[in-house]
Design a protein around this motif. Structure first.
Motif, PDB file in Angstrom:
ATOM      1  N   GLU A  92       0.833  -1.207   0.000  1.00 13.08           N
ATOM      2  CA  GLU A  92       0.000   0.000   0.000  1.00 13.08           C
ATOM      3  C   GLU A  92       0.863   1.251   0.000  1.00 13.08           C
ATOM      4  OE1 GLU A  92      -3.946  -1.619   2.340  1.00 13.08           O
ATOM      5  OE2 GLU A  92      -2.322  -0.760   3.522  1.00 13.08           O
ATOM      6  N   ARG A  93       1.895   1.244   0.805  1.00  8.31           N
ATOM      7  CA  ARG A  93       2.801   2.400   0.862  1.00  8.31           C
ATOM      8  C   ARG A  93       3.503   2.579  -0.492  1.00  8.31           C
ATOM      9  NH1 ARG A  93       3.608   4.450   5.840  1.00  8.31           N
ATOM     10  NH2 ARG A  93       5.761   5.086   5.457  1.00  8.31           N
ATOM     11  N   GLY A  94       3.863   1.463  -1.124  1.00  4.99           N
ATOM     12  CA  GLY A  94       4.471   1.542  -2.452  1.00  4.99           C
ATOM     13  C   GLY A  94       3.535   2.180  -3.457  1.00  4.99           C
ATOM     14  N   ASP A  95       2.245   1.812  -3.389  1.00  5.06           N
ATOM     15  CA  ASP A  95       1.252   2.415  -4.289  1.00  5.06           C
ATOM     16  C   ASP A  95       1.113   3.912  -4.037  1.00  5.06           C
ATOM     17  OD1 ASP A  95       0.702   0.085  -5.635  1.00  5.06           O
ATOM     18  OD2 ASP A  95      -1.114  -0.376  -4.489  1.00  5.06           O
ATOM     19  N   ILE A  96       1.177   4.314  -2.778  1.00  4.53           N
ATOM     20  CA  ILE A  96       1.054   5.743  -2.452  1.00  4.53           C
ATOM     21  C   ILE A  96       2.257   6.504  -2.996  1.00  4.53           C
ATOM     22  CG2 ILE A  96       0.996   7.428  -0.570  1.00  4.53           C
ATOM     23  CD1 ILE A  96      -0.595   5.186   1.027  1.00  4.53           C
ATOM     24  N   TYR A  97       3.463   5.993  -2.739  1.00  2.30           N
ATOM     25  CA  TYR A  97       4.652   6.662  -3.270  1.00  2.30           C
ATOM     26  C   TYR A  97       4.631   6.684  -4.799  1.00  2.30           C
ATOM     27  CZ  TYR A  97       7.189   7.282   1.141  1.00  2.30           C
ATOM     28  OH  TYR A  97       7.591   7.693   2.387  1.00  2.30           O
ATOM     29  N   TRP A  98       4.156   5.580  -5.403  1.00  2.90           N
ATOM     30  CA  TRP A  98       4.075   5.528  -6.868  1.00  2.90           C
ATOM     31  C   TRP A  98       3.173   6.646  -7.387  1.00  2.90           C
ATOM     32  CZ3 TRP A  98      -0.681   4.006  -9.241  1.00  2.90           C
ATOM     33  CH2 TRP A  98      -0.637   4.012 -10.635  1.00  2.90           C
ATOM     34  N   MET A  99       1.984   6.793  -6.806  1.00  6.05           N
ATOM     35  CA  MET A  99       1.063   7.823  -7.292  1.00  6.05           C
ATOM     36  C   MET A  99       1.598   9.215  -6.990  1.00  6.05           C
ATOM     37  SD  MET A  99      -1.521   8.704  -8.980  1.00  6.05           S
ATOM     38  CE  MET A  99      -2.447   7.210  -9.238  1.00  6.05           C
ATOM     39  N   TRP A 100       2.206   9.376  -5.823  1.00  3.92           N
ATOM     40  CA  TRP A 100       2.764  10.676  -5.441  1.00  3.92           C
ATOM     41  C   TRP A 100       3.852  11.062  -6.447  1.00  3.92           C
ATOM     42  CZ3 TRP A 100       5.041  11.358   0.176  1.00  3.92           C
ATOM     43  CH2 TRP A 100       5.189  12.716   0.476  1.00  3.92           C
ATOM     44  N   ALA A 101       4.720  10.125  -6.779  1.00  7.03           N
ATOM     45  CA  ALA A 101       5.760  10.374  -7.777  1.00  7.03           C
ATOM     46  C   ALA A 101       5.131  10.660  -9.139  1.00  7.03           C
ATOM     47  CB  ALA A 101       6.704   9.174  -7.858  1.00  7.03           C
ATOM     48  N   HIS A 102       4.078   9.924  -9.470  1.00  7.14           N
ATOM     49  CA  HIS A 102       3.381  10.103 -10.743  1.00  7.14           C
ATOM     50  C   HIS A 102       2.830  11.536 -10.862  1.00  7.14           C
ATOM     51  CE1 HIS A 102       0.755   9.045 -14.143  1.00  7.14           C
ATOM     52  NE2 HIS A 102      -0.200   9.683 -13.496  1.00  7.14           N
ATOM     53  N   VAL A 103       2.239  12.025  -9.788  1.00  7.17           N
ATOM     54  CA  VAL A 103       1.676  13.377  -9.799  1.00  7.17           C
ATOM     55  C   VAL A 103       2.773  14.396 -10.096  1.00  7.17           C
ATOM     56  CG1 VAL A 103       0.620  15.169  -8.350  1.00  7.17           C
ATOM     57  CG2 VAL A 103      -0.291  12.836  -8.318  1.00  7.17           C
ATOM     58  N   TYR A 104       3.911  14.268  -9.426  1.00  4.26           N
ATOM     59  CA  TYR A 104       5.014  15.202  -9.667  1.00  4.26           C
ATOM     60  C   TYR A 104       5.607  15.025 -11.063  1.00  4.26           C
ATOM     61  CZ  TYR A 104       5.514  17.494  -5.137  1.00  4.26           C
ATOM     62  OH  TYR A 104       5.325  18.283  -4.033  1.00  4.26           O
ATOM     63  N   ALA A 105       5.774  13.772 -11.490  1.00  8.19           N
ATOM     64  CA  ALA A 105       6.406  13.519 -12.788  1.00  8.19           C
ATOM     65  C   ALA A 105       5.539  13.985 -13.951  1.00  8.19           C
ATOM     66  CB  ALA A 105       6.725  12.031 -12.933  1.00  8.19           C
ATOM     67  N   THR A 107       3.436  16.453 -13.856  1.00  7.10           N
ATOM     68  CA  THR A 107       3.112  17.867 -13.729  1.00  7.10           C
ATOM     69  C   THR A 107       4.399  18.648 -13.532  1.00  7.10           C
ATOM     70  OG1 THR A 107       1.142  17.135 -12.538  1.00  7.10           O
ATOM     71  CG2 THR A 107       1.584  19.488 -12.538  1.00  7.10           C
ATOM     72  N   ARG A 108       4.974  19.064 -14.608  1.00  7.69           N
ATOM     73  CA  ARG A 108       6.176  19.905 -14.545  1.00  7.69           C
ATOM     74  C   ARG A 108       7.360  19.190 -13.900  1.00  7.69           C
ATOM     75  NH1 ARG A 108       5.679  24.613 -17.445  1.00  7.69           N
ATOM     76  NH2 ARG A 108       7.825  24.580 -16.780  1.00  7.69           N
ATOM     77  N   ILE A 109       7.713  18.031 -14.449  1.00 12.32           N
ATOM     78  CA  ILE A 109       8.862  17.288 -13.936  1.00 12.32           C
ATOM     79  C   ILE A 109      10.124  18.152 -13.985  1.00 12.32           C
ATOM     80  CG2 ILE A 109       9.390  16.204 -16.148  1.00 12.32           C
ATOM     81  CD1 ILE A 109      10.328  13.726 -14.627  1.00 12.32           C
ATOM     82  N   ASP A 110      10.190  19.052 -14.958  1.00 12.74           N
ATOM     83  CA  ASP A 110      11.368  19.908 -15.077  1.00 12.74           C
ATOM     84  C   ASP A 110      11.546  20.813 -13.864  1.00 12.74           C
ATOM     85  OD1 ASP A 110       8.957  21.072 -16.071  1.00 12.74           O
ATOM     86  OD2 ASP A 110      10.102  22.701 -16.980  1.00 12.74           O
ATOM     87  N   GLU A 111      10.456  21.156 -13.190  1.00  6.32           N
ATOM     88  CA  GLU A 111      10.536  22.004 -11.993  1.00  6.32           C
ATOM     89  C   GLU A 111      10.675  21.189 -10.704  1.00  6.32           C
ATOM     90  OE1 GLU A 111       7.176  24.609 -11.855  1.00  6.32           O
ATOM     91  OE2 GLU A 111       7.636  25.502 -13.805  1.00  6.32           O
ATOM     92  N   LYS A 113      12.412  17.981 -10.379  1.00  7.39           N
ATOM     93  CA  LYS A 113      13.302  16.840 -10.639  1.00  7.39           C
ATOM     94  C   LYS A 113      13.696  16.109  -9.356  1.00  7.39           C
ATOM     95  CE  LYS A 113      16.037  19.879 -12.667  1.00  7.39           C
ATOM     96  NZ  LYS A 113      15.290  21.061 -12.982  1.00  7.39           N
ATOM     97  N   ASP A 114      14.117  16.865  -8.354  1.00 11.09           N
ATOM     98  CA  ASP A 114      14.592  16.245  -7.101  1.00 11.09           C
ATOM     99  C   ASP A 114      13.467  15.522  -6.373  1.00 11.09           C
ATOM    100  OD1 ASP A 114      17.246  17.029  -7.449  1.00 11.09           O
ATOM    101  OD2 ASP A 114      16.862  19.001  -6.570  1.00 11.09           O
ATOM    102  N   LYS A 115      12.272  16.104  -6.379  1.00 12.92           N
ATOM    103  CA  LYS A 115      11.128  15.465  -5.722  1.00 12.92           C
ATOM    104  C   LYS A 115      10.744  14.191  -6.461  1.00 12.92           C
ATOM    105  CE  LYS A 115       7.961  15.880  -2.457  1.00 12.92           C
ATOM    106  NZ  LYS A 115       8.246  16.057  -1.045  1.00 12.92           N
ATOM    107  N   VAL A 116      10.777  14.220  -7.777  1.00 12.14           N
ATOM    108  CA  VAL A 116      10.472  13.031  -8.573  1.00 12.14           C
ATOM    109  C   VAL A 116      11.477  11.926  -8.261  1.00 12.14           C
ATOM    110  CG1 VAL A 116      10.391  12.085 -10.917  1.00 12.14           C
ATOM    111  CG2 VAL A 116       9.270  14.266 -10.408  1.00 12.14           C
ATOM    112  N   LEU A 117      12.750  12.286  -8.192  1.00 14.67           N
ATOM    113  CA  LEU A 117      13.782  11.292  -7.858  1.00 14.67           C
ATOM    114  C   LEU A 117      13.550  10.706  -6.470  1.00 14.67           C
ATOM    115  CD1 LEU A 117      17.003  12.963  -9.268  1.00 14.67           C
ATOM    116  CD2 LEU A 117      15.999  10.801  -9.995  1.00 14.67           C
TER     117      LEU A 117
END
Length: 182
Positions: A92-105, A107-111, A113-117
């Motif tokens: 479940e935690r993996g799914d949450i991090y996956w979606m959280w990363a997806h939202v950042y990636a 939506t303006r991944i260029d701004e 980058k560090d959060k996406v990583l």
């Protein structure tokens, strides 16, 4: 009955577990005990279904926060952190991090980058689903590429650092042994 194990894992109390009717000496009480066990099993099944649908709904709501004119990143982070606080299972935690990363990636991944990583790497440590993992590796590769200054992208070290996550994501998909035609 698995109720005690589910209670320990979830922190919920589903009430007393009726005795195994096969072990009862008074056969007159067996039908009532079987009915209580069935009721408990139905309660557990309902809880499990609600928990799963609730997580899917929360993930969908988190994803929807990226839509619109301006994303409230503090609200996205707060919601994702709250979701993590309610979930203890790695999947479940993996799914949450996956979606959280997806939202950042997405939506303006260029701004971001560090959060996406950061989020993609946390998700990769927990996520087991190959297609989600391949997406996370793509996020890492894209963020690494964007972090690398344009004039340094031609160096062998930079290319190796950037291409590695893409290749790892490709390997995840190839390991699925998918048919050549759908």
């Amino acid at each position: 009955m698995i109720a005690p194990a589910i209670e320990r894992a979830s922190g919920r109390d589903f009430g007393p577990v009726p005795m195994n009717p096969m072990l009862m000496s008074d056969r007159r009480k067996v039908p009532a005990v079987i009915a209580k066990r069935k009721e408990l099993a139905e309660t557990l099944a309902t809880w499990a279904t609600e928990e799963a649908s609730t997580l899917e709904q929360e993930l969908s709501e988190l994803d929807a926060m990226r839509l619109g004119e301006k994303v409230d990143w503090a609200a996205v982070d707060k919601r994702a952190q709250a979701m993590l606080g309610r979930r203890k299972e790695d999947a479940e935690r993996g799914d949450i991090y996956w979606m959280w990363a997806h939202v950042y990636a997405q939506t303006r991944i260029d701004e971001h980058k560090d959060k996406v990583l950061e989020l993609s790497r946390k998700a990769l440590a927990l996520e087991k689903e190959p297609l989600k993992r391949s997406e996370l590796f793509m996020n890492v590769g894209s963020a690494e590429l964007l972090k690398t200054p344009a004039k340094e992208r031609d160096s062998a070290a930079a290319r190796a650092r950037v291409v590695e996550p893409f290749l790892m994501g490709l390997k995840e998909v190839l390991d699925l042994d998918l048919p050549e035609e759908a």
